[in-house]
Design a protein around this motif. Structure first.
Motif, PDB file in Angstrom:
ATOM      1  N   ARG A 146       0.863  -1.190   0.000  1.00 53.90           N
ATOM      2  CA  ARG A 146       0.000   0.000   0.000  1.00 53.90           C
ATOM      3  C   ARG A 146       0.899   1.240   0.000  1.00 53.90           C
ATOM      4  O   ARG A 146       1.663   1.463   0.937  1.00 53.90           O
ATOM      5  CB  ARG A 146      -0.911  -0.004   1.227  1.00 53.90           C
ATOM      6  CG  ARG A 146      -1.926   1.141   1.251  1.00 53.90           C
ATOM      7  CD  ARG A 146      -2.843   1.010   2.466  1.00 53.90           C
ATOM      8  NE  ARG A 146      -3.801   2.100   2.545  1.00 53.90           N
ATOM      9  CZ  ARG A 146      -4.979   2.094   1.930  1.00 53.90           C
ATOM     10  NH1 ARG A 146      -5.342   1.031   1.209  1.00 53.90           N
ATOM     11  NH2 ARG A 146      -5.811   3.122   2.043  1.00 53.90           N
ATOM     12  N   PHE A 147       0.795   2.017  -1.060  1.00 58.66           N
ATOM     13  CA  PHE A 147       1.634   3.204  -1.198  1.00 58.66           C
ATOM     14  C   PHE A 147       0.936   4.427  -0.608  1.00 58.66           C
ATOM     15  O   PHE A 147      -0.276   4.606  -0.761  1.00 58.66           O
ATOM     16  CB  PHE A 147       1.955   3.470  -2.676  1.00 58.66           C
ATOM     17  CG  PHE A 147       2.733   2.368  -3.335  1.00 58.66           C
ATOM     18  CD1 PHE A 147       4.062   2.149  -3.019  1.00 58.66           C
ATOM     19  CD2 PHE A 147       2.128   1.540  -4.274  1.00 58.66           C
ATOM     20  CE1 PHE A 147       4.777   1.138  -3.618  1.00 58.66           C
ATOM     21  CE2 PHE A 147       2.839   0.520  -4.885  1.00 58.66           C
ATOM     22  CZ  PHE A 147       4.168   0.314  -4.552  1.00 58.66           C
ATOM     23  N   ALA A 148       1.720   5.279   0.042  1.00 57.56           N
ATOM     24  CA  ALA A 148       1.173   6.502   0.611  1.00 57.56           C
ATOM     25  C   ALA A 148       0.894   7.542  -0.458  1.00 57.56           C
ATOM     26  O   ALA A 148       0.030   8.404  -0.284  1.00 57.56           O
ATOM     27  CB  ALA A 148       2.135   7.071   1.658  1.00 57.56           C
ATOM     28  N   SER A 149       1.621   7.455  -1.586  1.00 54.31           N
ATOM     29  CA  SER A 149       1.457   8.457  -2.632  1.00 54.31           C
ATOM     30  C   SER A 149       1.880   7.886  -3.973  1.00 54.31           C
ATOM     31  O   SER A 149       2.544   6.843  -4.047  1.00 54.31           O
ATOM     32  CB  SER A 149       2.302   9.701  -2.319  1.00 54.31           C
ATOM     33  OG  SER A 149       3.686   9.359  -2.373  1.00 54.31           O
ATOM     34  N   ALA A 162       4.063   9.228  -5.816  1.00 57.24           N
ATOM     35  CA  ALA A 162       5.524   9.367  -5.866  1.00 57.24           C
ATOM     36  C   ALA A 162       6.203   8.139  -5.274  1.00 57.24           C
ATOM     37  O   ALA A 162       7.217   7.663  -5.801  1.00 57.24           O
ATOM     38  CB  ALA A 162       5.948  10.632  -5.122  1.00 57.24           C
ATOM     39  N   ASP A 163       5.648   7.625  -4.176  1.00 59.28           N
ATOM     40  CA  ASP A 163       6.204   6.407  -3.572  1.00 59.28           C
ATOM     41  C   ASP A 163       6.062   5.225  -4.526  1.00 59.28           C
ATOM     42  O   ASP A 163       6.956   4.376  -4.623  1.00 59.28           O
ATOM     43  CB  ASP A 163       5.494   6.098  -2.258  1.00 59.28           C
ATOM     44  CG  ASP A 163       5.963   6.988  -1.116  1.00 59.28           C
ATOM     45  OD1 ASP A 163       6.922   7.760  -1.327  1.00 59.28           O
ATOM     46  OD2 ASP A 163       5.359   6.919  -0.023  1.00 59.28           O
ATOM     47  N   ARG A 164       4.914   5.144  -5.220  1.00 58.92           N
ATOM     48  CA  ARG A 164       4.715   4.056  -6.174  1.00 58.92           C
ATOM     49  C   ARG A 164       5.732   4.132  -7.304  1.00 58.92           C
ATOM     50  O   ARG A 164       6.310   3.115  -7.702  1.00 58.92           O
ATOM     51  CB  ARG A 164       3.296   4.106  -6.747  1.00 58.92           C
ATOM     52  CG  ARG A 164       2.977   2.934  -7.690  1.00 58.92           C
ATOM     53  CD  ARG A 164       1.572   3.025  -8.257  1.00 58.92           C
ATOM     54  NE  ARG A 164       1.405   4.212  -9.073  1.00 58.92           N
ATOM     55  CZ  ARG A 164       0.465   5.129  -8.900  1.00 58.92           C
ATOM     56  NH1 ARG A 164      -0.401   5.023  -7.901  1.00 58.92           N
ATOM     57  NH2 ARG A 164       0.383   6.179  -9.698  1.00 58.92           N
ATOM     58  N   ALA A 217       8.706   5.534  -7.173  1.00 60.16           N
ATOM     59  CA  ALA A 217      10.025   5.210  -6.636  1.00 60.16           C
ATOM     60  C   ALA A 217      10.182   3.705  -6.450  1.00 60.16           C
ATOM     61  O   ALA A 217      11.247   3.131  -6.734  1.00 60.16           O
ATOM     62  CB  ALA A 217      10.227   5.933  -5.300  1.00 60.16           C
ATOM     63  N   PHE A 218       9.124   3.065  -5.967  1.00 60.95           N
ATOM     64  CA  PHE A 218       9.150   1.606  -5.803  1.00 60.95           C
ATOM     65  C   PHE A 218       9.377   0.919  -7.143  1.00 60.95           C
ATOM     66  O   PHE A 218      10.198   0.002  -7.256  1.00 60.95           O
ATOM     67  CB  PHE A 218       7.827   1.150  -5.189  1.00 60.95           C
ATOM     68  CG  PHE A 218       7.692  -0.339  -5.033  1.00 60.95           C
ATOM     69  CD1 PHE A 218       8.130  -0.986  -3.893  1.00 60.95           C
ATOM     70  CD2 PHE A 218       7.120  -1.107  -6.047  1.00 60.95           C
ATOM     71  CE1 PHE A 218       8.005  -2.365  -3.751  1.00 60.95           C
ATOM     72  CE2 PHE A 218       6.994  -2.481  -5.916  1.00 60.95           C
ATOM     73  CZ  PHE A 218       7.430  -3.109  -4.768  1.00 60.95           C
ATOM     74  N   GLU A 254      13.033   1.318  -8.260  1.00 53.71           N
ATOM     75  CA  GLU A 254      13.951   0.446  -7.514  1.00 53.71           C
ATOM     76  C   GLU A 254      13.770  -1.010  -7.910  1.00 53.71           C
ATOM     77  O   GLU A 254      14.749  -1.761  -8.028  1.00 53.71           O
ATOM     78  CB  GLU A 254      13.726   0.620  -6.011  1.00 53.71           C
ATOM     79  CG  GLU A 254      14.199   1.948  -5.458  1.00 53.71           C
ATOM     80  CD  GLU A 254      14.106   1.996  -3.937  1.00 53.71           C
ATOM     81  OE1 GLU A 254      14.478   0.996  -3.274  1.00 53.71           O
ATOM     82  OE2 GLU A 254      13.651   3.028  -3.405  1.00 53.71           O
TER      83      GLU A 254
END
Length: 205
Positions: free
Chosen positions: A144-147, A149-151, A153-154, A157
């Protein structure tokens, strides 16, 4: 089998018939035409006809024959607990991931999934005939992504990690090597359908 892959168009068509789909589900436990007719509330003659069609396409098989006086009762069972229709059954219109590769496209992800079903299905069919196992590996996880942007970045990576692993282990010159396909997908889990009270009104944008 836990899962059988349907590759023939005629078998796919047979499995999609609502009546035959009900019979396949009911034959998780062996049964005769008479037993199925009573259980499903259908005419025995109609059940018998559909059973023969399912048997003709390899979706059900004869489990045993029972003698009842002068009558022989044929007991059938489904050949698998569940079925998957391979895109090979629609070869002329099956999706091709090579047409428009796009890591951010949901349609491309769907094309990758369809190709995986087709390729793994073909492997399973061949392995079943040879009575061998298929070497495979799978990961299923939820995050579960907070935003957004986090998705992103994930995803970046993950892409870097997979690329590094492939570069480390890929050996084009290995004489006894076998080529494998690595598919990694990321998608939102669909929400359940909202109730009428939760559905947005026509005035909401």
């Amino acid at each position: 089998m836990d899962v059988a892959v349907i590759e023939e168009p005629a078998a796919a068509e047979a499995s999609l018939d609502p009546m035959r789909a009900r019979l396949l589900a009911a034959l998780a436990e062996p049964g005769s035409a008479a037993m199925l007719a009573a259980r499903l509330g259908l005419p025995r003659q109609k059940v018998n006809y559909h059973l023969k069609e399912l048997e003709r396409h390899g979706l059900v098989e004869l489990a045993e024959e029972r003698r009842k006086g002068s009558v022989t009762e044929r007991v059938y069972r489904a050949t698998a607990a569940s079925y998957v229709i391979s895109p090979a059954a629609l070869a002329a219109v099956s999706p091709d991931p090579s047409r428009s590769p796009d890591q951010l496209s949901a349609r491309w992800l769907l094309a990758l999934g369809a190709r995986m079903v087709q390729e793994v299905g073909s492997l399973l069919t061949g392995a079943a005939r040879a009575r061998q196992r298929v070497a495979s590996f799978g990961i299923d996880a939820r995050v579960r992504f907070a935003s957004a942007a986090d998705r992103a970045a994930f995803a970046a990576e993950l892409s870097q990690a997979v690329t590094a692993l492939v570069s480390r282990y890929h050996d084009e010159s290995a004489p006894q090597g076998r080529t494998h396909r690595v598919v990694v997908g990321l998608h939102q889990i669909p929400d359940t359908a909202p109730s009428p009270a939760d559905a947005p009104s026509s005035q909401e944008s």
